[in-house]
Design an enzyme around this catalytic site. Structure first.
Site, PDB file in Angstrom:
ATOM      1  CG  PHE A   1      13.148   7.419  -2.844  1.00 19.81           C
ATOM      2  CD1 PHE A   1      14.404   7.310  -2.233  1.00 19.81           C
ATOM      3  CD2 PHE A   1      13.047   8.101  -4.033  1.00 19.81           C
ATOM      4  CE1 PHE A   1      15.510   7.914  -2.801  1.00 19.81           C
ATOM      5  CE2 PHE A   1      14.153   8.698  -4.604  1.00 19.81           C
ATOM      6  CZ  PHE A   1      15.397   8.609  -3.990  1.00 19.81           C
TER       7      PHE A   1
ATOM      8  CG  ASP B   1      14.209   9.700 -16.618  1.00 16.76           C
ATOM      9  OD1 ASP B   1      14.215   9.082 -17.701  1.00 16.76           O
ATOM     10  OD2 ASP B   1      13.864   9.177 -15.532  1.00 16.76           O
TER      11      ASP B   1
ATOM     12  CB  ILE C   1      -1.911   4.620  -7.012  1.00 21.95           C
ATOM     13  CG1 ILE C   1      -0.952   5.736  -6.575  1.00 21.95           C
ATOM     14  CG2 ILE C   1      -3.317   4.919  -6.561  1.00 21.95           C
ATOM     15  CD1 ILE C   1      -1.301   7.080  -7.191  1.00 21.95           C
ATOM     16  N   GLY C   2       0.899   2.668  -6.484  1.00 23.78           N
ATOM     17  CA  GLY C   2       2.091   2.197  -7.183  1.00 23.78           C
ATOM     18  C   GLY C   2       3.281   2.188  -6.266  1.00 23.78           C
ATOM     19  CB  ILE C   3       6.183   0.234  -6.043  1.00 26.91           C
ATOM     20  CG1 ILE C   3       5.147  -0.735  -5.481  1.00 26.91           C
ATOM     21  CG2 ILE C   3       7.478   0.152  -5.252  1.00 26.91           C
ATOM     22  CD1 ILE C   3       4.809  -0.550  -4.032  1.00 26.91           C
TER      23      ILE C   3
ATOM     24  CD  GLU D   1       3.227   1.164   0.600  1.00 25.68           C
ATOM     25  OE1 GLU D   1       2.956  -0.017   0.747  1.00 25.68           O
ATOM     26  OE2 GLU D   1       2.920   2.067   1.403  1.00 25.68           O
ATOM     27  CB  VAL D   2       3.100   6.279  -5.434  1.00 25.39           C
ATOM     28  CG1 VAL D   2       2.404   7.572  -5.829  1.00 25.39           C
ATOM     29  CG2 VAL D   2       4.577   6.346  -5.755  1.00 25.39           C
TER      30      VAL D   2
HETATM   31  O1  ACK Z   1       1.670   4.640 -13.945  1.00 26.77           O
HETATM   32  P1  ACK Z   1       1.086   4.995 -12.628  1.00 26.77           P
HETATM   33  O2  ACK Z   1      -0.302   4.706 -12.332  1.00 26.77           O
HETATM   34  O3  ACK Z   1       1.396   6.509 -12.258  1.00 26.77           O
HETATM   35  O4  ACK Z   1       2.052   4.340 -11.525  1.00 26.77           O
HETATM   36  C1  ACK Z   1       3.008   5.250 -11.083  1.00 26.77           C
HETATM   37  C2  ACK Z   1       3.181   5.118  -9.611  1.00 26.77           C
HETATM   38  O5  ACK Z   1       2.492   6.183  -8.998  1.00 26.77           O
HETATM   39  C3  ACK Z   1       4.632   5.153  -9.188  1.00 26.77           C
HETATM   40  O6  ACK Z   1       5.231   6.354  -9.550  1.00 26.77           O
HETATM   41  C4  ACK Z   1       1.789   6.926  -9.952  1.00 26.77           C
HETATM   42  N1  ACK Z   1       1.870   8.336  -9.623  1.00 26.77           N
HETATM   43  C5  ACK Z   1       2.956   9.051  -9.281  1.00 26.77           C
HETATM   44  N2  ACK Z   1       2.610  10.324  -9.040  1.00 26.77           N
HETATM   45  C6  ACK Z   1       1.274  10.408  -9.237  1.00 26.77           C
HETATM   46  C7  ACK Z   1       0.335  11.477  -9.161  1.00 26.77           C
HETATM   47  N3  ACK Z   1       0.707  12.719  -8.845  1.00 26.77           N
HETATM   48  N4  ACK Z   1      -0.946  11.207  -9.427  1.00 26.77           N
HETATM   49  C8  ACK Z   1      -1.316   9.961  -9.779  1.00 26.77           C
HETATM   50  N5  ACK Z   1      -0.479   8.919  -9.857  1.00 26.77           N
HETATM   51  C9  ACK Z   1       0.807   9.150  -9.596  1.00 26.77           C
HETATM   52  C10 ACK Z   1       2.418   6.641 -11.288  1.00 26.77           C
END
Ligand code: ACK
Length: 924
Positions: free
Chosen positions: A564, A678, A559-561, A566-567
């Site tokens: 550190f 932050d 779902i994202g980077i 990938e997320v």
């Molecule tokens: O804006 P986003 O969709 O929300 O893109 C970033 C990406 O991962 C990189 O940090 C998403 N993200 C981070 N933690 C979570 C979480 N707990 N649940 C859903 N999305 C998350 C964040």
């Protein structure tokens, strides 16, 4: 006298005148000596009875030959009857006439044979039956097949067999320096003749057959193959130094490959290829050359191409038969040296290198970037999707921008849309629901556009996002977080949770106290512990985070980077628990110790918190790779992107609801003495119920570790208070400043604070007393609260407890809250758009509990409730069945009606006020 007049001894008898003669003469014992059949050759003379005058009747012309087998070589007496008769011997016609002086003697020679196999030897006997004979000689012999060599096998002297027809089988043995090819055999016939030779031997390598023996090859010759044949002269460029060589060694500088036969001349590696030419085409090169001058006497030449760096040779890099190779995947505008090495069957290990290769140096051209390959889709909604991708493998320069092309799958490329972005992600909006789209991305550098990526396909959603939509729709409205209703409920919940939490903390404290010997954090209940005070980062993380077995995690999509790695989103199933959705942050494969520590520190921090507005840590995976941090999943992602996506779609109450959640989380953190450093909308995550939670606990460390660098590159200037920027004074008050900026971001639906002003200009403007103006439609009291947060003197800023109280009040008194500023959205590029601080807020309640009860048809309980102290509309929201029973509202259907309808009525009432409120009414 014999025929030569030499006197000889004979045995004679001539009793021809007397009848019935039986005169015996016997030999000595004759040893058999292994013979099986003996031959007896008798020479004798016999007088013709007719030549004897006056002899009648009694004269005989034969004698008998007997034998007797015995082991005894000295028998005194053998009875005649024991002898066995071999034959009756008569004089032959063909006797030799011997002229003895005055008369002619006829010498007969007769040979008889007999089988002697039973004893060691035998006796012979002669019986005269009345003849006139002289026994001149008796020769006794046996026959052998004499020693012989046949087919390089030696056959020994062999006695013949016992019978006249028997064949004795004899095995030969190979002569010196030879070996059996097939078992050598021959038969010894009764006559002493060798018969039927079978098999034989061959000379060893290095020897050749000469007159039935094996002779060593002479110097300069060899015999290398074990077929019949003579030694042969050494092949060209080879020699043998000793006799009997099996192989001729190569002369110096000449070689044989493993598969070369020994009979082949020795050969040499080739010389270098000639005339290497190159043709550059952007980032690929064609190399061509001609064959070496010297092929070294071989025909198996091949070429190997070489270069530094990661390049692609086709058809291949080595074993090239043709004198041409194509090199691709080169970096643009880069100097390369290519080498072509000629090789043949004897190059391996033999002076390969210098003499056999030729090189060329060239510079590649400018080239467009390689295609983007990894596009990932993040959030998909009804009308949009967020995309992220990696930089192309070979950017071939600085990437200036990316272009996202997208179109409905059904429409093909006939009508497409293009979006440009400088970052590696894009939020595509304005898509039609439930439609399949194709997305392609390409990168641009100074050299132009690269190729588009392959299309990424997916469909937009059909379900409307929960809680977002038409504000007039009362069902949805009821579901929304709206106004004081939900917030009051939240307050109640927070109260209960915080009590439970205190309990849990006490419990946790007593547990950890037992285990953490070196740390005293548990002494101060509810005080955050910096994980970096632990020497062993793993100890810290395991003190505050649960280790999860990776097999319980099911990763679904990226779902994202993150900073550190990938997320991803996915599911987590822990034993005995319901499966839940989770976010999975992973640490990229190649990491340093420090990166691992920093990455896990976030989990160590997060794991210490337990609050509905702080992102919840589920656990960590540290015992296998990749290292992961698992948190609750927040369906709507980060707040800034979320708001930008839904520009203008929420009521003020909904926005304030979000701010309230963030303030509550921040109050909790400041109570724990944790300074976030932050706080920004990008670090707030939103779930499907629009609940906002504070996340990202990574930055504080970076700022501490790297004070020099942090000042310019890492501090988020627009969100940071002046004293934190100036001298890194980070306190709960500096978080309050950031909170003010978050309020502004929320109320402006994700607008960038201070728009496109530079960081330096922002610092300067703040220093000169300028502050961000109220966003469009932002109630004045909210802007006032922002201005309070942005007080230069940090002690004048409100605490989070005060902020929370203020927001709660605003929510409970919506008439005040809902007044609009009437301001327009500011597009400010100068300081003129920034406002000076304004006067403090006023809160007036204009709607009563009575009105509310009337509205739901429960006016009859007005007095009961007023007497019991339920005078304000929000006090009605706290009522329970029990409360009502205790004050006398006992009809169950009435209790239900009050509980169900109060919330609804309050919400729609607030909505109406908001819609009716004229812009001109806003007091500034
Ligand atoms: O804006 P986003 O969709 O929300 O893109 C970033 C990406 O991962 C990189 O940090 C998403 N993200 C981070 N933690 C979570 C979480 N707990 N649940 C859903 N999305 C998350 C964040």
């Amino acid at each position: 006298m014999d025929e030569k007049n030499v006197p000889i001894r004979t045995y004679q008898v001539c009793n021809v005148m007397e009848p019935s003669q039986s005169n015996w003469l016997r030999t000595d014992w004759i040893p058999r000596s292994g013979a099986q059949r003996i031959y007896v050759e008798i020479k004798f003379t016999l007088r013709d009875c007719n030549s004897l005058p006056g002899v009648t009747g009694t004269c005989k012309e034969t004698f008998n030959l007997y034998y007797y087998e015995s082991n005894n070589d000295r028998e005194h007496y053998i009875r005649e009857s024991n002898f066995l008769k071999i034959d009756t011997v008569a004089a032959d016609e063909s006797f030799t006439q011997v002229d003895i002086g005055d008369r002619i003697m006829k010498l007969n020679t007769e040979v008889r044979d007999v089988k002697v196999t039973t004893r060691k030897g035998f006796y012979l006997a002669f019986q005269d039956v009345g003849a006139c004979i002289a026994l001149v000689s008796v020769r006794v012999f046996y026959k052998t097949c004499p020693l012989t060599v046949r087919n390089l096998a030696t056959f020994p002297d062999t006695n013949t067999g016992a019978d006249t027809s028997s064949l004795v089988e004899v095995r030969g043995s190979c002569v010196n320096q030879s070996e059996e090819r097939e078992e050598p055999k021959m038969y010894c016939g009764a006559d002493g003749e060798w018969l039927v030779p079978i098999g034989g031997c061959v000379c060893n390598l290095g020897y050749e057959e000469k007159s039935g023996a094996c002779q060593a090859c002479k110097v300069g010759f060899n015999r290398a193959v074990s077929t019949d044949g003579a030694c042969s002269k050494c092949p060209p460029h080879s020699h043998s130094e000793k006799e009997g060589a099996t192989v001729c060694d190569c002369n110096q500088g000449y070689y044989r490959s493993e598969s070369d036969p020994a009979s082949m001349p020795c050969t040499q590696p080739p010389s270098a290829p000639q005339q290497l030419i190159s043709e550059v085409n952007e980032t690929s090169v064609v190399l061509e050359w001609s064959a070496p001058l010297k092929l070294g006497g071989r025909s198996d030449i091949s070429y190997k191409a070489g270069s530094l760096g990661d390049v692609l040779f086709s058809p291949q890099q080595s074993g090239l038969r043709a004198t041409r190779v194509c090199v691709s995947e080169l970096q643009a505008h880069t100097r390369y040296t290519f080498t072509i090495l000629a090789r043949n069957g004897v190059s391996q290990g033999h002076s390969a290198g210098a003499g056999q290769s030729v090189s060329v140096t060239l510079t590649t051209n400018q080239a467009a970037p390689s295609p983007v390959t990894s596009i990932q889709a993040g959030d998909v909604t009804r009308h949009g999707v967020s995309l992220a991708w990696q930089q192309p493998d070979r950017p071939n320069g600085v990437i200036l921008e990316y272009e996202v092309k997208y179109y409905e799958k059904d429409q093909k490329e006939s009508s497409y849309r293009i979006m440009k972005t400088a970052s590696r992600s894009a939020d595509i909006t304005g898509l039609s629901p439930l439609t399949v789209y194709l997305f392609q991305v390409r990168a641009r550098t100074a050299a132009g556009y690269g190729e588009f990526s392959g299309p990424l396909e997916f469909s937009t959603n059909s379900d409307p996002l929960p809680l977002i939509g038409d504000a007039a729709n009362s069902t949805l409205l009821l579901l929304s977080i709206s106004g004081g209703v939900i917030l009051l409920l939240i307050s109640a919940a927070v109260f209960i949770i915080s009590r439970r939490y205190k309990h849990a903390q006490t419990h946790m404290a007593s547990e950890t106290q037992a285990t953490a010997k070196t740390h005293t954090h548990t002494d101060h209940l509810g005080i955050y512990v910096d994980p970096f005070t632990y020497e062993d980062p793993d100890q810290a993380v395991h003190e505050f985070a649960k280790e999860i077995d990776a097999s319980n995690i099911h990763i679904e999509k990226v779902i994202g980077i993150g900073e550190f790695g990938e997320v991803c989103s996915g599911r987590l199933r822990l034993q005995g628990k319901r499966e839940i959705y989770v976010a999975i942050k992973s640490l990229k494969a190649a990491y340093s110790d420090k990166q691992r520590r920093d990455f896990l520190s976030e989990a160590s921090i997060m794991g210490q918190f337990d609050h509905p507005n702080i992102i919840r840590l589920e656990g960590v995976v540290t015992r296998c790779k990749p290292v992961m941090i698992i948190t609750e999943y927040m369906e709507n992602g980060s707040l800034d992107t979320f708001l930008r996506k839904h520009d203008g779609q929420f009521t003020v109450i909904q926005l304030v609801g979000m701010l309230r959640g963030i303030a509550s989380g921040m109050k909790y953190l400041s109570d724990m003495s944790y300074v976030h450093r932050d706080l920004a909308a990008r670090n707030i995550l939103v779930n499907s119920n629009l609940v906002c939670k504070v996340s990202d606990f990574g930055l504080s460390r970076v700022l501490q570790e790297d004070p020099e660098n942090a000042y310019t590159t890492r501090i988020p200037i627009r969100w940071t208070s002046p004293e934190a920027i100036a001298y890194r004074k980070f306190t709960p008050s500096s978080d309050t400043w950031s909170y003010g900026v978050v309020m502004w971001e929320v109320m402006s639906y994700g607008e960038r604070p201070y728009w496109d002003m530079s960081n330096q200009d922002v610092i300067k403007a703040i220093d000169e007393g300028y502050r961000l103006p109220p966003p469009m439609d932002c109630p004045v009291c909210l802007h006032q609260l922002m201005l309070d947060c942005w007080q230069t003197e940090r002690t004048h800023r409100p605490s989070f407890t005060q902020i929370l109280n203020m927001l709660d009040k605003l929510i409970r008194n919506p008439t005040t809250t809902l007044r609009r500023t009437g301001g327009d959205r500011y597009i400010a590029s100068s300081f003129n758009g920034l406002l000076e601080p304004v006067a403090g807020p006023e809160f007036v309640s204009v709607w009563s509990a009575e009105d509310c009860l009337q509205a739901i048809g429960m006016g009859m309980y007005r007095d009961t409730l007023t007497t019991a102290g339920y005078t304000s509309p929000d006090s009605l929201l706290t009522l329970t069945h029990q409360d009502m029973t205790s004050i006398g509202i006992i009809t169950p259907s009435h209790q239900d009606q009050i509980l169900a309808s109060v919330q609804q009525v309050l919400l729609s009432h607030m909505q109406q006020i908001q819609e009716q409120m004229p812009d001109s009414m806003v007091p500034v």
